[in-house]
Design a protein around this motif. Structure first.
Motif, PDB file in Angstrom:
ATOM      1  N   LEU A  49      35.452  40.202  54.557  1.00 21.27           N
ATOM      2  CA  LEU A  49      35.683  40.472  53.142  1.00 21.27           C
ATOM      3  C   LEU A  49      35.937  41.952  52.898  1.00 21.27           C
ATOM      4  CD1 LEU A  49      35.803  39.490  50.232  1.00 21.27           C
ATOM      5  CD2 LEU A  49      33.309  39.726  50.111  1.00 21.27           C
ATOM      6  N   TYR A  50      35.161  42.823  53.560  1.00 23.48           N
ATOM      7  CA  TYR A  50      35.374  44.254  53.365  1.00 23.48           C
ATOM      8  C   TYR A  50      36.765  44.666  53.859  1.00 23.48           C
ATOM      9  CZ  TYR A  50      34.993  49.287  53.589  1.00 23.48           C
ATOM     10  OH  TYR A  50      35.233  50.635  53.415  1.00 23.48           O
ATOM     11  N   GLY A  51      37.173  44.153  55.017  1.00 20.83           N
ATOM     12  CA  GLY A  51      38.494  44.482  55.535  1.00 20.83           C
ATOM     13  C   GLY A  51      39.600  44.025  54.611  1.00 20.83           C
ATOM     14  N   ALA A  52      39.433  42.835  54.014  1.00 20.58           N
ATOM     15  CA  ALA A  52      40.452  42.326  53.098  1.00 20.58           C
ATOM     16  C   ALA A  52      40.506  43.165  51.826  1.00 20.58           C
ATOM     17  CB  ALA A  52      40.169  40.866  52.760  1.00 20.58           C
ATOM     18  N   LEU A  53      39.359  43.616  51.358  1.00 21.24           N
ATOM     19  CA  LEU A  53      39.347  44.500  50.194  1.00 21.24           C
ATOM     20  C   LEU A  53      39.990  45.842  50.536  1.00 21.24           C
ATOM     21  CD1 LEU A  53      35.803  43.639  48.860  1.00 21.24           C
ATOM     22  CD2 LEU A  53      37.945  43.246  47.635  1.00 21.24           C
ATOM     23  N   LEU A  54      39.734  46.337  51.748  1.00 25.61           N
ATOM     24  CA  LEU A  54      40.386  47.569  52.201  1.00 25.61           C
ATOM     25  C   LEU A  54      41.905  47.383  52.207  1.00 25.61           C
ATOM     26  CD1 LEU A  54      39.286  49.770  55.201  1.00 25.61           C
ATOM     27  CD2 LEU A  54      41.683  49.176  54.880  1.00 25.61           C
ATOM     28  N   VAL A 149      40.510  41.661  44.166  1.00 24.48           N
ATOM     29  CA  VAL A 149      39.524  40.672  44.622  1.00 24.48           C
ATOM     30  C   VAL A 149      40.193  39.333  44.912  1.00 24.48           C
ATOM     31  CG1 VAL A 149      37.325  39.548  44.109  1.00 24.48           C
ATOM     32  CG2 VAL A 149      37.780  41.841  43.214  1.00 24.48           C
ATOM     33  N   GLN A 150      41.114  38.925  44.070  1.00 21.21           N
ATOM     34  CA  GLN A 150      41.786  37.642  44.275  1.00 21.21           C
ATOM     35  C   GLN A 150      42.532  37.620  45.597  1.00 21.21           C
ATOM     36  OE1 GLN A 150      43.931  37.916  40.621  1.00 21.21           O
ATOM     37  NE2 GLN A 150      42.452  36.699  39.464  1.00 21.21           N
ATOM     38  N   GLY A 151      43.209  38.710  45.930  1.00 27.12           N
ATOM     39  CA  GLY A 151      43.887  38.769  47.214  1.00 27.12           C
ATOM     40  C   GLY A 151      42.915  38.681  48.373  1.00 27.12           C
ATOM     41  N   ALA A 152      41.773  39.357  48.255  1.00 19.05           N
ATOM     42  CA  ALA A 152      40.759  39.300  49.308  1.00 19.05           C
ATOM     43  C   ALA A 152      40.178  37.899  49.436  1.00 19.05           C
ATOM     44  CB  ALA A 152      39.645  40.308  49.017  1.00 19.05           C
ATOM     45  N   MET A 153      40.047  37.206  48.330  1.00 19.00           N
ATOM     46  CA  MET A 153      39.547  35.830  48.366  1.00 19.00           C
ATOM     47  C   MET A 153      40.490  34.929  49.154  1.00 19.00           C
ATOM     48  SD  MET A 153      38.291  35.768  44.400  1.00 19.00           S
ATOM     49  CE  MET A 153      38.614  34.046  44.150  1.00 19.00           C
ATOM     50  N   LEU A 154      41.783  35.158  49.009  1.00 25.93           N
ATOM     51  CA  LEU A 154      42.765  34.372  49.762  1.00 25.93           C
ATOM     52  C   LEU A 154      42.736  34.728  51.243  1.00 25.93           C
ATOM     53  CD1 LEU A 154      45.886  34.521  47.399  1.00 25.93           C
ATOM     54  CD2 LEU A 154      44.571  32.484  47.977  1.00 25.93           C
ATOM     55  N   ILE A 155      42.705  36.020  51.544  1.00 21.81           N
ATOM     56  CA  ILE A 155      42.839  36.474  52.926  1.00 21.81           C
ATOM     57  C   ILE A 155      41.577  36.212  53.736  1.00 21.81           C
ATOM     58  CG2 ILE A 155      43.127  38.520  54.385  1.00 21.81           C
ATOM     59  CD1 ILE A 155      44.873  39.676  52.077  1.00 21.81           C
TER      60      ILE A 155
END
Length: 231
Positions: A49-54, A149-155
């Motif tokens: 999750l942290y990487g996707a937010l990054l 956040v939405q993009g991180a939720m998908l990834i």
């Protein structure tokens, strides 16, 4: 049942549902029989999750190629992988700037990393939250908005019912696919997407595909959601 066969069954079920629910999507689905909504993610490094937010914060206001170039420089800074929160905090912020992050983006990621490192936030707990609660929790951090956040939720989380109404590319795709005479507002995108539930993530992927790839064309390397606004 293997993960691949389970995924194939899910796709068959979801496509059938969307075909019945929305004639516009039915056309997009039928035009792309071999479409894999996760294909573009295989081009990304493994992400929690942290990487996707990054990844999402890095990509704010950038094209996909520019985002990937910056991401590659960040990986190089950390020995070929995306940094964990503690690793990011240990590096001089100036090095992040040299890798291509603005000072604002570096500050956002350090703020998030600090909260994860000192216990104010927990990745496992965050990952288990419902979508709305996860968005509410993370958007308290300056520089992180719903799109991030939405993009991180998908990834990272593979959430199946996510739509990105603030994404400019998606709004343009909706305008084209539904033959609107104006660029839809975020609320109009949400209204159109309501009939896609509980498969809004898949429907969104088809619309991005329609925007970036002509029907029948080989999968493009740059089919990733992108937004002009920050956060």
């Amino acid at each position: 049942m293997t993960e691949d066969s389970s995924r194939a069954e899910w796709l068959t079920r979801a496509r059938s549902y969307l075909r019945s629910a929305d004639p516009v999507l039915a056309g997009l689905i039928d035009d792309r029989p071999a479409f894999d909504p996760r294909a573009w993610m295989t081009q990304l490094p493994p992400m929690d999750l942290y990487g996707a937010l990054l990844f999402q914060v890095t990509g704010q206001q950038l094209s996909v190629p520019a985002t990937r170039r910056t991401l590659a420089r960040i990986e190089a800074l950390f020995g070929g992988h995306l940094p964990a929160p503690t690793e990011l905090l240990a590096v001089d912020p100036g090095k992040l700037r040299e890798a291509g992050l603005s000072w604002r983006k570096a500050a956002t990621l350090r703020d998030l990393a600090e909260r994860l490192s000192d216990g104010r936030l927990n990745q496992d707990a965050l990952s288990s939250l419902p979508d709305d609660e996860l968005i509410a929790e993370l958007t308290t951090i300056p520089g992180i908005g719903p799109w991030t956040v939405q993009g991180a939720m998908l990834i990272a989380l593979g959430r199946e019912d996510v739509v990105l109404p603030g994404d400019l590319a998606l709004r343009k795709a909706v305008k084209a696919a539904y033959q609107l005479d104006h660029l839809p507002t975020q609320q109009e995108v949400l209204d159109i997407a309501d009939i896609w539930r509980p498969y809004r993530s898949l429907a969104t992927s088809y619309l991005f595909s329609a925007a970036f790839e002509p029907a029948g064309a080989p999968p493009a390397a740059e089919t990733t959601p992108r937004k002009v606004e920050q956060g």
